[in-house]
Motif scaffolding. Structure first.
Motif, PDB file in Angstrom:
ATOM      1  N   TYR A 176       0.854  -1.185   0.000  1.00 40.66           N
ATOM      2  CA  TYR A 176       0.000   0.000   0.000  1.00 40.66           C
ATOM      3  C   TYR A 176       0.894   1.241   0.000  1.00 40.66           C
ATOM      4  CZ  TYR A 176      -3.781  -3.198   1.220  1.00 40.66           C
ATOM      5  OH  TYR A 176      -4.693  -4.224   1.212  1.00 40.66           O
ATOM      6  N   SER A 177       0.925   1.911  -1.136  1.00 39.70           N
ATOM      7  CA  SER A 177       1.696   3.143  -1.269  1.00 39.70           C
ATOM      8  C   SER A 177       0.750   4.319  -1.078  1.00 39.70           C
ATOM      9  CB  SER A 177       2.352   3.205  -2.657  1.00 39.70           C
ATOM     10  OG  SER A 177       2.988   4.449  -2.861  1.00 39.70           O
ATOM     11  N   VAL A 178       0.941   5.059   0.005  1.00 40.86           N
ATOM     12  CA  VAL A 178       0.062   6.187   0.330  1.00 40.86           C
ATOM     13  C   VAL A 178       0.758   7.487  -0.091  1.00 40.86           C
ATOM     14  CG1 VAL A 178      -1.260   7.324   2.143  1.00 40.86           C
ATOM     15  CG2 VAL A 178      -0.812   4.860   2.291  1.00 40.86           C
ATOM     16  N   ASP A 179       0.227   8.124  -1.125  1.00 35.48           N
ATOM     17  CA  ASP A 179       0.819   9.371  -1.654  1.00 35.48           C
ATOM     18  C   ASP A 179       2.267   9.176  -2.099  1.00 35.48           C
ATOM     19  OD1 ASP A 179      -1.536  10.701  -1.153  1.00 35.48           O
ATOM     20  OD2 ASP A 179      -0.832  11.759   0.632  1.00 35.48           O
ATOM     21  N   GLY A 180       2.644   7.964  -2.463  1.00 29.17           N
ATOM     22  CA  GLY A 180       4.035   7.701  -2.855  1.00 29.17           C
ATOM     23  C   GLY A 180       4.288   8.039  -4.313  1.00 29.17           C
ATOM     24  N   GLN A 181       5.428   8.685  -4.585  1.00 26.35           N
ATOM     25  CA  GLN A 181       5.761   9.036  -5.963  1.00 26.35           C
ATOM     26  C   GLN A 181       6.100   7.782  -6.767  1.00 26.35           C
ATOM     27  OE1 GLN A 181       9.393  11.427  -5.070  1.00 26.35           O
ATOM     28  NE2 GLN A 181      10.413  10.181  -6.612  1.00 26.35           N
ATOM     29  N   TYR A 216      -0.055  16.076  -4.429  1.00 22.00           N
ATOM     30  CA  TYR A 216       0.775  16.526  -5.544  1.00 22.00           C
ATOM     31  C   TYR A 216       2.103  15.775  -5.652  1.00 22.00           C
ATOM     32  CZ  TYR A 216       2.153  19.317  -1.468  1.00 22.00           C
ATOM     33  OH  TYR A 216       2.500  19.718  -0.197  1.00 22.00           O
ATOM     34  N   VAL A 217       2.298  14.738  -4.842  1.00 24.91           N
ATOM     35  CA  VAL A 217       3.540  13.960  -4.904  1.00 24.91           C
ATOM     36  C   VAL A 217       3.330  12.635  -5.639  1.00 24.91           C
ATOM     37  CG1 VAL A 217       5.256  12.701  -3.524  1.00 24.91           C
ATOM     38  CG2 VAL A 217       4.564  15.010  -2.853  1.00 24.91           C
ATOM     39  N   SER A 218       2.221  11.960  -5.356  1.00 24.69           N
ATOM     40  CA  SER A 218       1.975  10.657  -5.993  1.00 24.69           C
ATOM     41  C   SER A 218       1.970  10.701  -7.519  1.00 24.69           C
ATOM     42  CB  SER A 218       0.655  10.062  -5.483  1.00 24.69           C
ATOM     43  OG  SER A 218      -0.414  10.968  -5.636  1.00 24.69           O
ATOM     44  N   PRO A 219       1.595  11.821  -8.176  1.00 18.44           N
ATOM     45  CA  PRO A 219       1.618  11.823  -9.642  1.00 18.44           C
ATOM     46  C   PRO A 219       3.027  11.908 -10.231  1.00 18.44           C
ATOM     47  CG  PRO A 219       0.021  13.420  -8.801  1.00 18.44           C
ATOM     48  CD  PRO A 219       0.885  13.005  -7.657  1.00 18.44           C
ATOM     49  N   HIS A 246      -0.688  17.128   1.097  1.00 22.95           N
ATOM     50  CA  HIS A 246       0.199  15.962   1.087  1.00 22.95           C
ATOM     51  C   HIS A 246       0.446  15.433   2.500  1.00 22.95           C
ATOM     52  CE1 HIS A 246       3.178  13.167  -0.370  1.00 22.95           C
ATOM     53  NE2 HIS A 246       4.126  13.715   0.363  1.00 22.95           N
ATOM     54  N   ASP A 247      -0.322  15.922   3.445  1.00 17.00           N
ATOM     55  CA  ASP A 247      -0.181  15.514   4.839  1.00 17.00           C
ATOM     56  C   ASP A 247      -1.147  14.364   5.107  1.00 17.00           C
ATOM     57  OD1 ASP A 247      -0.279  15.261   7.622  1.00 17.00           O
ATOM     58  OD2 ASP A 247       0.011  17.409   7.956  1.00 17.00           O
ATOM     59  N   ILE A 248      -0.609  13.209   5.489  1.00 16.49           N
ATOM     60  CA  ILE A 248      -1.450  12.025   5.677  1.00 16.49           C
ATOM     61  C   ILE A 248      -2.528  12.233   6.732  1.00 16.49           C
ATOM     62  CG2 ILE A 248       0.071  10.937   7.387  1.00 16.49           C
ATOM     63  CD1 ILE A 248      -0.597   8.233   6.057  1.00 16.49           C
ATOM     64  N   THR A 249      -2.298  13.111   7.690  1.00 18.64           N
ATOM     65  CA  THR A 249      -3.287  13.297   8.756  1.00 18.64           C
ATOM     66  C   THR A 249      -4.609  13.849   8.228  1.00 18.64           C
ATOM     67  OG1 THR A 249      -2.490  15.524   9.324  1.00 18.64           O
ATOM     68  CG2 THR A 249      -1.492  13.670  10.493  1.00 18.64           C
ATOM     69  N   TYR A 250      -4.553  14.575   7.086  1.00 17.16           N
ATOM     70  CA  TYR A 250      -5.784  15.145   6.553  1.00 17.16           C
ATOM     71  C   TYR A 250      -6.676  14.103   5.888  1.00 17.16           C
ATOM     72  CZ  TYR A 250      -4.422  19.772   7.911  1.00 17.16           C
ATOM     73  OH  TYR A 250      -4.099  20.872   8.670  1.00 17.16           O
ATOM     74  N   MET A 251      -6.167  12.891   5.740  1.00 21.51           N
ATOM     75  CA  MET A 251      -7.033  11.794   5.289  1.00 21.51           C
ATOM     76  C   MET A 251      -7.894  11.292   6.444  1.00 21.51           C
ATOM     77  SD  MET A 251      -4.666   9.510   2.781  1.00 21.51           S
ATOM     78  CE  MET A 251      -3.778  10.192   1.393  1.00 21.51           C
ATOM     79  N   PHE A 252      -7.613  11.796   7.650  1.00 28.04           N
ATOM     80  CA  PHE A 252      -8.376  11.449   8.852  1.00 28.04           C
ATOM     81  C   PHE A 252      -9.067  12.677   9.431  1.00 28.04           C
ATOM     82  CE2 PHE A 252      -4.870   8.495   8.424  1.00 28.04           C
ATOM     83  CZ  PHE A 252      -5.409   7.256   8.751  1.00 28.04           C
ATOM     84  N   ALA A 253      -9.154  13.746   8.625  1.00 32.20           N
ATOM     85  CA  ALA A 253      -9.632  15.035   9.130  1.00 32.20           C
ATOM     86  C   ALA A 253     -11.087  15.318   8.756  1.00 32.20           C
ATOM     87  CB  ALA A 253      -8.743  16.155   8.610  1.00 32.20           C
ATOM     88  N   THR A 254     -11.715  16.138   9.582  1.00 33.81           N
ATOM     89  CA  THR A 254     -13.076  16.605   9.333  1.00 33.81           C
ATOM     90  C   THR A 254     -13.134  18.090   9.656  1.00 33.81           C
ATOM     91  OG1 THR A 254     -13.990  14.469   9.994  1.00 33.81           O
ATOM     92  CG2 THR A 254     -15.514  16.320   9.921  1.00 33.81           C
TER      93      THR A 254
END
Length: 466
Positions: A176-181, A216-219, A246-254
């Motif tokens: 599982y590559s999360v936001d990985g280039q 903007y990093v994974s692409p 690009h901050d992983i914490t915002y995938m858990f944000a509301t």
């Protein structure tokens, strides 16, 4: 009881843990909930602390035994790896499952990111493979266990590379590559040479991408993750917080409206946000930009990437990368004369770029006409003049160093090298001369850039007059 954590979500939680700035150094496995418990009350992890968002996510997630009972072990720091590698292994003894997680860009690793755009294999990618191979041997991994490799950002790139490169590839069930280039063309070609078509496809099919909708990093780079294995996650980032995309914490944000102040407040939970159907405007622009950059000849692409990555490293206070990487004059030229035009084209001549431009300007879309040619005007005469002034100051500085050194030599022979004053004079003279030489190099660089712009200007004028 809420919904069960999926394997993908557990991987993302562990990737978030890797950013806590804390790694359990014990050589004996310790439960993740115990590690998080130890951090309770530490200012860095509380409200207003450096790691408050990451800690808040982990604090809630470890309440579920699927995550809380995971045992942290084999921290890369305890196995002799450098401070850039930063990897950890997590044991799920109940389900006979192993998670190997890599942190995003570590200290001194930014230049290695740039090298990953052109090199077949970078130093840090190789170290990531070495870490996994070490764990595979020490933990005596078998095909009876389920092995997951994961990471965020550069960690995601490492996870992909490990899955494709390791000699223990048959043991890996999922990456599982999360936001990985992505990879360089050379890296992908390496994998295709190394394996038969069936083996290559077998490893490719283990790769999964989980990206923020506007990441903007994974692409970046050459994408090897199958398109049908990529999902986008809602990331509610308030405008102006560019890093948040690009901050992983915002995938858990509301985002929650504070009725007292009338302002939106970001809250973090222990559960991942829902998937969205498509990539956002910033993500699409990053994809267009990557395409333009990847079109550049390898040398120009490498130079432009190195300038950007070294600049980020320098912003953190380091003049060189972890493995001694540094920026050269040739790199600067490639950035100025190849990188900037590529960025301009991606921004003004692609649908993704124009849409992003409109969003950036707080409009729904950008409808203004873009000229066929966009000129970047540089006052190279002023730049050359400033370099001459700097060069003169450098010469004066070197002369001052020589003068200080002469004072030391003129002292009575019985005092030379025998007391603190003469020692300090020598030291100061050396430092002043060294500064003067650095100033000379900078003046030379400015002069070279001015000359390059002048030449480009003259060539453009010549073409226009034909």
């Amino acid at each position: 009881m809420g919904r069960k954590y999926t394997e993908e979500e557990i991987s993302m939680i562990l990737d978030t843990y890797m950013y806590l700035g804390y790694q359990e150094a014990s050589k004996e496995p310790v439960e993740l909930k115990e590690v998080i418990g130890k951090l309770s009350g530490v200012p860095e992890y509380g409200t207003g602390g450096t790691y408050q968002n990451e800690y808040r996510i982990l604090e809630q997630a470890v309440q579920d035994e699927q995550i809380g009972n995971l045992k942290v072990c084999y921290a890369s720091s305890t196995l002799g790896f450098d401070h850039g590698t930063k990897a950890c292994t997590f044991l799920d003894e109940k389900n006979d499952r192993i998670f190997v997680a890599y942190r995003g860009t570590g200290d001194g690793e930014w230049p290695d990111n740039g090298l990953g755009m052109t090199k077949e294999i970078t130093t840090q990618q190789q170290r990531a493979v070495d870490y996994f191979d070490t764990v595979a041997r020490k933990a005596q991994l078998t095909e009876n266990q389920r092995v997951i490799v994961t990471g965020h950002s550069k960690g995601g790139n490492k996870a992909q590379f490990v899955t494709m490169e390791t000699e223990f590839g048959d043991l890996i069930d999922r990456c599982y590559s999360v936001d990985g280039q992505g990879m360089s063309e050379k890296a992908d070609a390496r994998f295709q040479r190394k394996y038969s078509e069936a083996e290559y496809q077998g490893r490719i099919q283990k790769l999964y991408g989980i990206h923020g909708e506007n990441d903007y990093v994974s692409p970046l780079g050459n994408q090897i993750i199958p398109e049908n294995h990529v999902t986008y996650i809602r990331t509610p980032v308030q405008k102006g917080n560019f890093a948040g995309y690009h901050d992983i914490t915002y995938m858990f944000a509301t985002l929650v409206l504070d009725r007292t102040t009338g302002k939106w407040v970001t809250q973090f939970t222990g559960r991942r946000n829902e998937e969205v159907l498509k990539q956002g405007s910033l993500g699409k622009y990053a994809s267009e930009l990557s395409k333009e950059i990847m079109k550049l000849p390898e040398e120009e692409r490498a130079g432009a990437a190195n300038v950007v990555m070294q600049g980020i490293e320098a912003a953190g206070g380091a003049s060189r990368g972890l493995n001694g990487e540094k920026t050269t004059l040739a790199d600067v030229k490639h950035f100025l004369f190849a990188g900037i035009p590529a960025i301009t084209d991606a921004t003004t001549k692609t649908a993704g770029g124009l849409n992003f431009l409109g969003k950036t300007l707080w409009e729904d879309s950008y409808t203004k006409e873009i000229p066929d040619r966009i000129c970047i005007e540089v006052d190279y005469e002023a730049l050359a003049s400033k370099s001459e002034g700097l060069s003169a100051a450098a010469e004066e500085t070197i002369r001052l160093g020589e003068q200080i050194q002469s004072y030391e030599k003129e002292m009575p022979f019985y005092m030379q090298g025998r007391n603190l004053v003469t020692f300090q004079l020598k030291q100061v003279a050396s430092e002043v001369e060294h500064l003067g030489k650095k100033m000379q190099k900078l003046a030379s660089l400015q002069q070279e850039i001015a000359a390059c712009y002048q030449k480009a200007d003259e060539q453009t004028e010549e073409l226009c007059n034909r």
